[in-house]
Structure formats: C-alpha cells, structure tokens
Motif scaffolding. Structure first.
Motif, mmCIF file in Angstrom:
data_model
loop_
_atom_site.group_PDB
_atom_site.id
_atom_site.type_symbol
_atom_site.label_atom_id
_atom_site.label_comp_id
_atom_site.label_asym_id
_atom_site.label_seq_id
_atom_site.Cartn_x
_atom_site.Cartn_y
_atom_site.Cartn_z
ATOM 1 N N SER A 204 -6.603 -0.204 14.474
ATOM 2 C CA SER A 204 -7.919 -0.568 13.953
ATOM 3 C C SER A 204 -7.820 -1.065 12.513
ATOM 4 C CB SER A 204 -8.856 0.633 14.046
ATOM 5 O OG SER A 204 -10.104 0.362 13.453
ATOM 6 N N VAL A 205 -7.021 -0.389 11.710
ATOM 7 C CA VAL A 205 -6.846 -0.780 10.309
ATOM 8 C C VAL A 205 -6.153 -2.136 10.211
ATOM 9 C CG1 VAL A 205 -5.657 -0.186 8.161
ATOM 10 C CG2 VAL A 205 -6.852 1.580 9.457
ATOM 11 N N ALA A 208 -8.619 -4.829 10.942
ATOM 12 C CA ALA A 208 -9.556 -5.052 9.834
ATOM 13 C C ALA A 208 -8.898 -5.806 8.691
ATOM 14 C CB ALA A 208 -10.095 -3.718 9.333
#
Length: 296
Positions: A204-205, A208
């Motif tokens: 997820s990081v 992003a």
C-alpha cells in the motif's frame, strides 16, 4: 452450612449458651437449629442435661466430616473471591509476533509480579489468525492492527509503529537520510509473505509513493529477513517493532523514509459483546497503561 458451623462450635465448646453468645443468637434459636439438623440427619447429635452437653457417637463421627466440609467451603470461596478480584484465573492473549517478542513479555512480567496466581497463555499469530481466534473465543484479547470488516470487535489504539528502511550498516553511506522512496527500486527488495499485514501495508505504501519493485525474497519469519539483509542480499521496509527479531548475529541498520511516511496502529482488540473475566480485564488495563509510555 450455617447449621453445620453451629454444630461444630457446640461440639468444641460443649456449651449451647457459650455458642449462642458467640454467634449472637438466642439459646432457644440455637437449640432449634441443632434440633432441625438432627431431624435432617435422623440421629441425635448431643446428649445434654441441665449441667452437661456431650457428643453422641453419631455426633462425634460427624465432627471430622463437618471440619473437612467447612474447610473446603472456605477455601473454595477464598479462591472464588480471588477470581472475582482478578487475583486468580487465566488470561489467553494473542499478539503479532513482533509484539509477542518484546512489548508483551514486559507487560506479562509486570502483571505477574502483582498477580502471581494468574496463568497467562500467549498465542502468536498473524493479524487474520488473531481475528479468527478472537471470534472463536479461543483467546480473550489480542494486540494487533485494526481489524477490517464489520465484526463486533472493539479496537483500542495503543501506539504507532513506524515503518523504516532496513539494511546493512555498510549500506547507510549509499542511502540518504531520510531515505527517498526510489531507493527501493535501486536495491533488491526482501518482503514478508503476501498474507502478512506487514506485506499488505508495504504494498500500500509503495503504491502511494508510486514505487514499483518486485520482491527478490518472500519470508515467513522476520529472522530470515534479518539474515538475508545481513548477507547483503537486499533491503526491506518493516515496522520498528520488528527490529529486535532480526538481530540474530547479523548487523542491521535503518533509515527513516521521506514523506509519505508510513506507520501501522497497534492496539488492543476484544469482542464488543464479551465481558472479560476479572484477570483478563486487569491485564487489558495494565497493557493499555504501559502503551502510553512505550517507545520502540
């Protein structure tokens, strides 16, 4: 049980009047109590006249039995009182492996220093397994990340666990401080297994930050990640709480990352519709209090 205790007192004092005074009863009331006990048992317990009270053979046989009964009764209620107050009982706590290796042992040691008769059982698992254990009621509470879905689970945040770039000490001179996200495209990446909460957060990081990197290794154990990093086979992105699990004879180092910085919330999960036993509730309160001052 009251009538048996009164019988035992009369047997020890050989006096109805003395027993009545000690029990704050009238002598006729005491006599009626003993008479009812004799009727229930179908035997005469005392021979008495105006001067003397003596046990009958049946009464003498009853004395050791009543002594055992009252002692067992008193012990049972002492233990029950300790259970209700949280001084006895059992606590089954689930935790993520990184929490079970460092924070949780410190919490258990402090808890047992005050409540030595409580049994504490630890169940390590990944976040999904802990959620299932909680719903199955095989654990009382868990220390993990926030649960997803709509399950009736209460989550109480404890602390933020920041993600760090983890590498060998000799790699630090090649990595700026804070580490730019592009570094993860320049070094081989060592990842946790796909079903772990750490891996899901990592992906997820990266999304992003606009980073695309393929995992060179996928590991189940954090110690394996540490070993691979120590041999110069890559770098990783891991929560700060996991660092103690990787220091197994290999030197590791870390850098904070540039924005967007990542962290995971660690907290206490309990079933919203379940009342914890006193010992488990006492452990919950201690853990939450300790978390206020916890720094990794």
């Amino acid at each position: 049980m009251t009538s048996l205790r009164l019988f035992l007192q009369v047997a020890r004092t050989c006096s109805f009047s003395e027993t009545a005074r000690a029990a704050n009863l009238s002598q006729p009331a005491l006599s009626r109590t003993i008479k009812l006990l004799e009727e229930d048992l179908g035997v005469r317990l005392f021979d008495r006249n105006s001067r003397n009270v003596m046990l009958t053979t049946a009464g003498a046989a009853l004395v050791p039995i009543v002594e055992r009964l009252t002692a067992d009764f008193d012990l049972a209620f002492r233990e029950l009182d300790q259970t209700f107050s949280g001084e006895r009982g059992r606590v089954v706590v689930g935790a993520l492996p990184s929490i079970a290796a460092d924070f949780l042992p410190r919490a258990i040691a402090r808890f047992l220093a005050e409540r030595r008769q409580v049994e504490v059982i630890v169940r390590e698992n990944l976040s999904g397994g802990l959620l299932q254990n909680l719903q199955d009621r095989s654990i009382d509470l868990s220390i993990t990340i926030p649960p997803g879905g709509t399950a009736p689970i209460r989550f109480e945040p404890m602390f933020e666990d920041e993600y760090l770039l983890v590498c060998r000490p000799e790699d630090l001179e090649l990595i700026p401080d804070p580490a730019p996200w592009r570094v993860f495209e320049q070094f081989p990446f060592i990842a946790m297994e796909p079903r772990s909460s750490v891996r899901m957060m990592t992906e997820s990081v990266f999304a992003a930050a606009g980073i695309r990197t393929d995992a060179r290794f996928e590991c189940v154990q954090l110690a394996t990640v540490g070993g691979l990093i120590g041999e110069g086979l890559g770098i990783s992105l891991l929560p700060r709480s996991t660092l103690p699990l990787m220091a197994i004879g290999k030197q590791i180092a870390w850098r904070k990352t540039e924005a967007p910085m990542a962290s995971r919330t660690i907290g206490m999960c309990t079933l919203a519709d379940r009342t914890l036993a006193p010992a488990a509730e006492a452990f919950r309160q201690l853990v939450l209090a300790m978390a206020v001052d916890t720094k990794f």
